[in-house]
Design a protein around this motif. Structure first.
Motif, mmCIF file in Angstrom:
data_model
loop_
_atom_site.group_PDB
_atom_site.id
_atom_site.type_symbol
_atom_site.label_atom_id
_atom_site.label_comp_id
_atom_site.label_asym_id
_atom_site.label_seq_id
_atom_site.Cartn_x
_atom_site.Cartn_y
_atom_site.Cartn_z
ATOM 1 N N MET A 1 0.817 -1.185 0.000
ATOM 2 C CA MET A 1 0.000 0.000 0.000
ATOM 3 C C MET A 1 0.868 1.260 0.000
ATOM 4 S SD MET A 1 -3.009 0.764 -0.227
ATOM 5 C CE MET A 1 -4.420 1.651 0.227
ATOM 6 N N ARG A 2 2.032 1.167 0.588
ATOM 7 C CA ARG A 2 2.895 2.344 0.725
ATOM 8 C C ARG A 2 3.299 2.944 -0.619
ATOM 9 N NH1 ARG A 2 6.884 0.107 5.420
ATOM 10 N NH2 ARG A 2 5.358 0.279 7.093
ATOM 11 N N GLN A 3 3.471 2.123 -1.628
ATOM 12 C CA GLN A 3 3.935 2.594 -2.928
ATOM 13 C C GLN A 3 2.796 2.915 -3.891
ATOM 14 O OE1 GLN A 3 7.152 3.219 -3.138
ATOM 15 N NE2 GLN A 3 7.355 2.385 -1.092
ATOM 16 N N LYS A 4 1.559 2.787 -3.454
ATOM 17 C CA LYS A 4 0.407 3.004 -4.334
ATOM 18 C C LYS A 4 0.174 4.488 -4.576
ATOM 19 C CE LYS A 4 -0.719 -1.378 -4.415
ATOM 20 N NZ LYS A 4 -0.730 -2.207 -5.571
ATOM 21 N N ASP A 5 -0.500 4.784 -5.664
ATOM 22 C CA ASP A 5 -0.880 6.144 -6.033
ATOM 23 C C ASP A 5 -2.392 6.269 -5.857
ATOM 24 O OD1 ASP A 5 -1.973 8.214 -7.870
ATOM 25 O OD2 ASP A 5 0.141 8.509 -8.366
ATOM 26 N N GLY A 6 -2.814 7.178 -4.993
ATOM 27 C CA GLY A 6 -4.234 7.328 -4.685
ATOM 28 C C GLY A 6 -5.091 7.635 -5.896
ATOM 29 N N ALA A 7 -4.604 8.480 -6.778
ATOM 30 C CA ALA A 7 -5.379 8.844 -7.967
ATOM 31 C C ALA A 7 -5.543 7.648 -8.897
ATOM 32 C CB ALA A 7 -4.710 10.003 -8.691
ATOM 33 N N VAL A 8 -4.489 6.888 -9.066
ATOM 34 C CA VAL A 8 -4.557 5.707 -9.927
ATOM 35 C C VAL A 8 -5.524 4.686 -9.338
ATOM 36 C CG1 VAL A 8 -3.239 3.743 -10.831
ATOM 37 C CG2 VAL A 8 -2.250 6.041 -10.879
ATOM 38 N N LEU A 9 -5.418 4.431 -8.042
ATOM 39 C CA LEU A 9 -6.321 3.473 -7.398
ATOM 40 C C LEU A 9 -7.770 3.920 -7.502
ATOM 41 C CD1 LEU A 9 -4.340 2.485 -4.182
ATOM 42 C CD2 LEU A 9 -4.685 1.135 -6.265
ATOM 43 N N PHE A 10 -8.012 5.207 -7.324
ATOM 44 C CA PHE A 10 -9.376 5.723 -7.423
ATOM 45 C C PHE A 10 -9.919 5.553 -8.838
ATOM 46 C CE2 PHE A 10 -12.417 9.174 -8.204
ATOM 47 C CZ PHE A 10 -13.353 8.873 -7.234
ATOM 48 N N ASP A 11 -9.119 5.886 -9.842
ATOM 49 C CA ASP A 11 -9.568 5.741 -11.226
ATOM 50 C C ASP A 11 -9.833 4.282 -11.568
ATOM 51 O OD1 ASP A 11 -9.553 8.449 -11.753
ATOM 52 O OD2 ASP A 11 -7.533 8.441 -12.592
ATOM 53 N N LEU A 12 -8.986 3.396 -11.101
ATOM 54 C CA LEU A 12 -9.207 1.965 -11.328
ATOM 55 C C LEU A 12 -10.470 1.480 -10.614
ATOM 56 C CD1 LEU A 12 -5.534 0.659 -11.085
ATOM 57 C CD2 LEU A 12 -6.949 0.855 -13.149
ATOM 58 N N LEU A 13 -10.715 2.004 -9.427
ATOM 59 C CA LEU A 13 -11.927 1.654 -8.688
ATOM 60 C C LEU A 13 -13.171 2.048 -9.485
ATOM 61 C CD1 LEU A 13 -13.446 0.793 -6.058
ATOM 62 C CD2 LEU A 13 -13.179 3.172 -5.320
ATOM 63 N N GLU A 14 -13.196 3.285 -9.983
ATOM 64 C CA GLU A 14 -14.348 3.738 -10.773
ATOM 65 C C GLU A 14 -14.510 2.902 -12.036
ATOM 66 O OE1 GLU A 14 -14.109 7.997 -11.489
ATOM 67 O OE2 GLU A 14 -15.654 8.246 -9.961
ATOM 68 N N LYS A 15 -13.399 2.600 -12.682
ATOM 69 C CA LYS A 15 -13.461 1.812 -13.913
ATOM 70 C C LYS A 15 -14.001 0.416 -13.628
ATOM 71 C CE LYS A 15 -10.752 0.365 -17.873
ATOM 72 N NZ LYS A 15 -9.433 0.362 -18.507
ATOM 73 N N GLU A 16 -13.496 -0.223 -12.576
ATOM 74 C CA GLU A 16 -13.945 -1.575 -12.227
ATOM 75 C C GLU A 16 -15.415 -1.606 -11.837
ATOM 76 O OE1 GLU A 16 -13.231 -4.730 -8.670
ATOM 77 O OE2 GLU A 16 -11.430 -3.973 -9.661
ATOM 78 N N ARG A 17 -15.827 -0.618 -11.055
ATOM 79 C CA ARG A 17 -17.209 -0.582 -10.586
ATOM 80 C C ARG A 17 -18.167 -0.071 -11.663
ATOM 81 N NH1 ARG A 17 -18.886 -3.482 -7.483
ATOM 82 N NH2 ARG A 17 -20.430 -2.069 -6.650
ATOM 83 N N GLY A 18 -17.649 0.734 -12.592
ATOM 84 C CA GLY A 18 -18.494 1.268 -13.656
ATOM 85 C C GLY A 18 -19.487 2.301 -13.177
ATOM 86 N N VAL A 19 -19.168 2.943 -12.062
ATOM 87 C CA VAL A 19 -20.076 3.948 -11.501
ATOM 88 C C VAL A 19 -19.289 5.179 -11.085
ATOM 89 C CG1 VAL A 19 -21.767 2.269 -10.659
ATOM 90 C CG2 VAL A 19 -19.931 3.014 -9.153
ATOM 91 N N TRP A 20 -19.964 6.296 -11.076
ATOM 92 C CA TRP A 20 -19.404 7.523 -10.538
ATOM 93 C C TRP A 20 -19.202 7.321 -9.053
ATOM 94 C CZ3 TRP A 20 -21.241 10.660 -6.660
ATOM 95 C CH2 TRP A 20 -20.606 11.895 -6.509
ATOM 96 N N THR A 21 -18.083 7.794 -8.552
ATOM 97 C CA THR A 21 -17.781 7.676 -7.133
ATOM 98 C C THR A 21 -17.389 9.055 -6.616
ATOM 99 O OG1 THR A 21 -16.974 5.435 -7.520
ATOM 100 C CG2 THR A 21 -16.379 6.449 -5.434
#
Length: 85
Positions: A1-21
């Motif tokens: 988790m330490r090396q993750k990028d919050g913006a990238v994770l958020f964009d991937l989350l929206e893409k995977e879920r297919g919904v506005w978050t």
């Protein structure tokens, strides 16, 4: 988790879920990453708002819009997100 990028994770989350978050979920993700890197930090999720606003609004080609998607409960989105890490 330490090396993750919050913006990238958020964009991937929206893409995977297919919904506005809601964008505050991105702030919460950034806060989790910050805490992983500095457990003594007193920062709260809302402390990351300005950092998030500097980031491009359509990273990874995901167009963010304010309507047209099913709105998910924030806790459900975060639960799903962290279960996939």
């Amino acid at each position: 988790m330490r090396q993750k990028d919050g913006a990238v994770l958020f964009d991937l989350l929206e893409k995977e879920r297919g919904v506005w978050t809601d964008s505050c979920v991105e702030d919460q993700i950034r806060c989790v990453i910050s805490f992983a890197n500095d457990p003594s930090s007193n920062k709260q999720w809302f402390d990351f708002k300005d950092e998030r606003k500097k980031y491009p609004s359509n990273f990874l080609g995901i167009q963010k819009i304010d309507h047209g998607f099913v709105h998910e409960a924030k806790i459900s989105v975060l639960t799903i997100f962290f279960n996939h890490l």
